[in-house]
Design a protein around this motif. Sequence first.
Motif, PDB file in Angstrom:
ATOM      1  N   SER A   1       0.810  -1.228   0.000  1.00 53.93           N
ATOM      2  CA  SER A   1       0.000   0.000   0.000  1.00 53.93           C
ATOM      3  C   SER A   1       0.839   1.272   0.000  1.00 53.93           C
ATOM      4  O   SER A   1       0.590   2.202   0.758  1.00 53.93           O
ATOM      5  CB  SER A   1      -0.954  -0.002   1.210  1.00 53.93           C
ATOM      6  OG  SER A   1      -1.806  -1.117   1.174  1.00 53.93           O
ATOM      7  N   GLY A   2       1.859   1.296  -0.860  1.00 52.20           N
ATOM      8  CA  GLY A   2       2.629   2.512  -1.037  1.00 52.20           C
ATOM      9  C   GLY A   2       4.012   2.512  -0.431  1.00 52.20           C
ATOM     10  O   GLY A   2       4.706   3.528  -0.490  1.00 52.20           O
ATOM     11  N   GLN A   3       4.439   1.396   0.130  1.00 53.80           N
ATOM     12  CA  GLN A   3       5.830   1.328   0.604  1.00 53.80           C
ATOM     13  C   GLN A   3       6.782   1.512  -0.569  1.00 53.80           C
ATOM     14  O   GLN A   3       7.803   2.201  -0.465  1.00 53.80           O
ATOM     15  CB  GLN A   3       6.099  -0.014   1.286  1.00 53.80           C
ATOM     16  CG  GLN A   3       7.546  -0.185   1.743  1.00 53.80           C
ATOM     17  CD  GLN A   3       7.811  -1.581   2.274  1.00 53.80           C
ATOM     18  OE1 GLN A   3       6.928  -2.456   2.258  1.00 53.80           O
ATOM     19  NE2 GLN A   3       9.013  -1.813   2.745  1.00 53.80           N
ATOM     20  N   LEU A   4       6.427   0.888  -1.703  1.00 56.70           N
ATOM     21  CA  LEU A   4       7.233   0.981  -2.912  1.00 56.70           C
ATOM     22  C   LEU A   4       6.328   0.786  -4.117  1.00 56.70           C
ATOM     23  O   LEU A   4       5.435  -0.064  -4.109  1.00 56.70           O
ATOM     24  CB  LEU A   4       8.335  -0.082  -2.898  1.00 56.70           C
ATOM     25  CG  LEU A   4       9.250  -0.192  -4.121  1.00 56.70           C
ATOM     26  CD1 LEU A   4      10.656  -0.634  -3.684  1.00 56.70           C
ATOM     27  CD2 LEU A   4       8.699  -1.198  -5.139  1.00 56.70           C
ATOM     28  N   ILE A   5       6.533   1.579  -5.160  1.00 57.86           N
ATOM     29  CA  ILE A   5       5.820   1.410  -6.425  1.00 57.86           C
ATOM     30  C   ILE A   5       6.849   1.264  -7.528  1.00 57.86           C
ATOM     31  O   ILE A   5       7.779   2.071  -7.647  1.00 57.86           O
ATOM     32  CB  ILE A   5       4.876   2.592  -6.716  1.00 57.86           C
ATOM     33  CG1 ILE A   5       3.673   2.540  -5.766  1.00 57.86           C
ATOM     34  CG2 ILE A   5       4.396   2.563  -8.170  1.00 57.86           C
ATOM     35  CD1 ILE A   5       2.679   3.669  -5.969  1.00 57.86           C
ATOM     36  N   ALA A   6       6.704   0.213  -8.342  1.00 55.13           N
ATOM     37  CA  ALA A   6       7.582  -0.028  -9.484  1.00 55.13           C
ATOM     38  C   ALA A   6       6.771   0.142 -10.767  1.00 55.13           C
ATOM     39  O   ALA A   6       5.649  -0.339 -10.867  1.00 55.13           O
ATOM     40  CB  ALA A   6       8.172  -1.437  -9.418  1.00 55.13           C
ATOM     41  N   ILE A   7       7.353   0.823 -11.749  1.00 49.38           N
ATOM     42  CA  ILE A   7       6.678   1.116 -13.005  1.00 49.38           C
ATOM     43  C   ILE A   7       7.574   0.726 -14.171  1.00 49.38           C
ATOM     44  O   ILE A   7       8.777   1.015 -14.168  1.00 49.38           O
ATOM     45  CB  ILE A   7       6.341   2.620 -13.109  1.00 49.38           C
ATOM     46  CG1 ILE A   7       5.420   3.040 -11.979  1.00 49.38           C
ATOM     47  CG2 ILE A   7       5.688   2.935 -14.463  1.00 49.38           C
ATOM     48  CD1 ILE A   7       4.038   2.447 -12.036  1.00 49.38           C
ATOM     49  N   ARG A   8       7.003   0.095 -15.169  1.00 46.62           N
ATOM     50  CA  ARG A   8       7.760  -0.248 -16.371  1.00 46.62           C
ATOM     51  C   ARG A   8       7.840   0.969 -17.280  1.00 46.62           C
ATOM     52  O   ARG A   8       6.824   1.540 -17.661  1.00 46.62           O
ATOM     53  CB  ARG A   8       7.095  -1.412 -17.106  1.00 46.62           C
ATOM     54  CG  ARG A   8       7.896  -1.885 -18.300  1.00 46.62           C
ATOM     55  CD  ARG A   8       7.268  -3.095 -18.936  1.00 46.62           C
ATOM     56  NE  ARG A   8       8.037  -3.549 -20.086  1.00 46.62           N
ATOM     57  CZ  ARG A   8       7.672  -4.563 -20.863  1.00 46.62           C
ATOM     58  NH1 ARG A   8       6.568  -5.210 -20.601  1.00 46.62           N
ATOM     59  NH2 ARG A   8       8.409  -4.911 -21.882  1.00 46.62           N
ATOM     60  N   LEU A   9       9.061   1.364 -17.644  1.00 46.18           N
ATOM     61  CA  LEU A   9       9.281   2.566 -18.437  1.00 46.18           C
ATOM     62  C   LEU A   9       9.635   2.271 -19.890  1.00 46.18           C
ATOM     63  O   LEU A   9       9.322   3.068 -20.779  1.00 46.18           O
ATOM     64  CB  LEU A   9      10.414   3.396 -17.830  1.00 46.18           C
ATOM     65  CG  LEU A   9      10.285   3.818 -16.362  1.00 46.18           C
ATOM     66  CD1 LEU A   9      11.520   4.609 -15.948  1.00 46.18           C
ATOM     67  CD2 LEU A   9       9.018   4.629 -16.137  1.00 46.18           C
ATOM     68  N   ARG A  10      10.279   1.153 -20.159  1.00 44.51           N
ATOM     69  CA  ARG A  10      10.886   0.912 -21.459  1.00 44.51           C
ATOM     70  C   ARG A  10      10.000   0.081 -22.375  1.00 44.51           C
ATOM     71  O   ARG A  10       9.147  -0.683 -21.919  1.00 44.51           O
ATOM     72  CB  ARG A  10      12.244   0.219 -21.285  1.00 44.51           C
ATOM     73  CG  ARG A  10      13.213   1.046 -20.457  1.00 44.51           C
ATOM     74  CD  ARG A  10      14.480   0.288 -20.127  1.00 44.51           C
ATOM     75  NE  ARG A  10      15.303   1.029 -19.167  1.00 44.51           N
ATOM     76  CZ  ARG A  10      16.225   1.924 -19.522  1.00 44.51           C
ATOM     77  NH1 ARG A  10      16.457   2.149 -20.801  1.00 44.51           N
ATOM     78  NH2 ARG A  10      16.910   2.574 -18.594  1.00 44.51           N
ATOM     79  N   THR A  11      10.225   0.247 -23.683  1.00 46.80           N
ATOM     80  CA  THR A  11       9.516  -0.558 -24.668  1.00 46.80           C
ATOM     81  C   THR A  11      10.030  -1.991 -24.636  1.00 46.80           C
ATOM     82  O   THR A  11      11.101  -2.267 -24.087  1.00 46.80           O
ATOM     83  CB  THR A  11       9.709   0.027 -26.077  1.00 46.80           C
ATOM     84  OG1 THR A  11      11.111   0.142 -26.356  1.00 46.80           O
ATOM     85  CG2 THR A  11       9.066   1.408 -26.181  1.00 46.80           C
ATOM     86  N   ASP A  12       9.267  -2.902 -25.251  1.00 45.62           N
ATOM     87  CA  ASP A  12       9.628  -4.318 -25.215  1.00 45.62           C
ATOM     88  C   ASP A  12      11.008  -4.588 -25.817  1.00 45.62           C
ATOM     89  O   ASP A  12      11.731  -5.472 -25.354  1.00 45.62           O
ATOM     90  CB  ASP A  12       8.587  -5.148 -25.984  1.00 45.62           C
ATOM     91  CG  ASP A  12       7.244  -5.167 -25.275  1.00 45.62           C
ATOM     92  OD1 ASP A  12       7.197  -4.823 -24.083  1.00 45.62           O
ATOM     93  OD2 ASP A  12       6.235  -5.518 -25.923  1.00 45.62           O
ATOM     94  N   ASP A  13      11.360  -3.830 -26.867  1.00 47.39           N
ATOM     95  CA  ASP A  13      12.642  -4.080 -27.540  1.00 47.39           C
ATOM     96  C   ASP A  13      13.793  -3.278 -26.936  1.00 47.39           C
ATOM     97  O   ASP A  13      14.914  -3.299 -27.449  1.00 47.39           O
ATOM     98  CB  ASP A  13      12.530  -3.768 -29.034  1.00 47.39           C
ATOM     99  CG  ASP A  13      12.100  -2.327 -29.307  1.00 47.39           C
ATOM    100  OD1 ASP A  13      12.024  -1.541 -28.337  1.00 47.39           O
ATOM    101  OD2 ASP A  13      11.829  -2.004 -30.477  1.00 47.39           O
TER     102      ASP A  13
END
Length: 306
Positions: free
Chosen positions: A176-188
Amino acid sequence: MSLSFRIGYKSNLIPITLPLNDTVLGLKQHLTSHTDIPPENQKLLWGGKILQNDQQLADLQLSQDSKITLMGSQPRQLKEAAEIDKKLNERLTLAPRLHKKTIKRTPKTSEDHKYTFHRITTLPEFPNPDQAHKLLERLRDDRGVRAIMKARQWSVGELIELTPFEATLLGYNRNSGQLIAIRLRTDDLSGFRHYDSIRKVLLHELTHNVWSAHDDNFHELNRQLNKDVVALDWTAHGGRSLDNEAYYDPEEREEGTSWESGTYRLGGSRSTPDLSQRELIARAASGRLTKKEEQEMDNGCGSHQG
């Protein structure tokens, strides 16, 4: 006598026929053969409520057109989420501090300091880590995102870049907000995903600060956040308004860095066009979130509670 209805699971509809006197638990046991999800990992939603194991199917007043929504994770998916969690912990505790991109800025107010992402971390082993860091900074400093976090008094310990090798995941919220990870890059790995789609994933993961399951409560709040982020600061989309007509002002480019552009789908790299650029601009400016986008983010979400 028997009862026929449908189960909605991800993008599939599963036809079901069971005796009237069967229970919700019996339905879950039946669904295990279709989905490989054990009954204890299943949540069934009907009429905006989570069904209880001892409820009788006959009491639900179902018809052939009725659709019960199934949410749940297969043991393999739960194992993958636990492994991802372990990797994140190892990265944070074992990686040398010199290899982390971390910025702490003096906030304008005490509330800005409290309701924000307190640390930013990128992956130095991938191309253009500085640009990835700037992208996370842009999310953190986005006026709409900042206004939402301040209004709802949300504080997130760390915002990190999710490794693109976790191909099935778009985002992740731990505890619940300790850490958030987000994908930034395209598949290639040739560039970065469109900012608007990354921010939608961020808002999805922020919604997990309140609701853990992808149920009606979750989606209602998530849709509201997508409207609020535009209403609180439309300029955060990188757009302008000219003669009452919206257009998109592309993100700044740096030498050696490419951005996903044109038409796109939320979870991919580059894809066959589904929407025109004008339609995408109009949708971004209105803060609309489509059912397809919701489903993609639900499927690409690795959030769970520790």
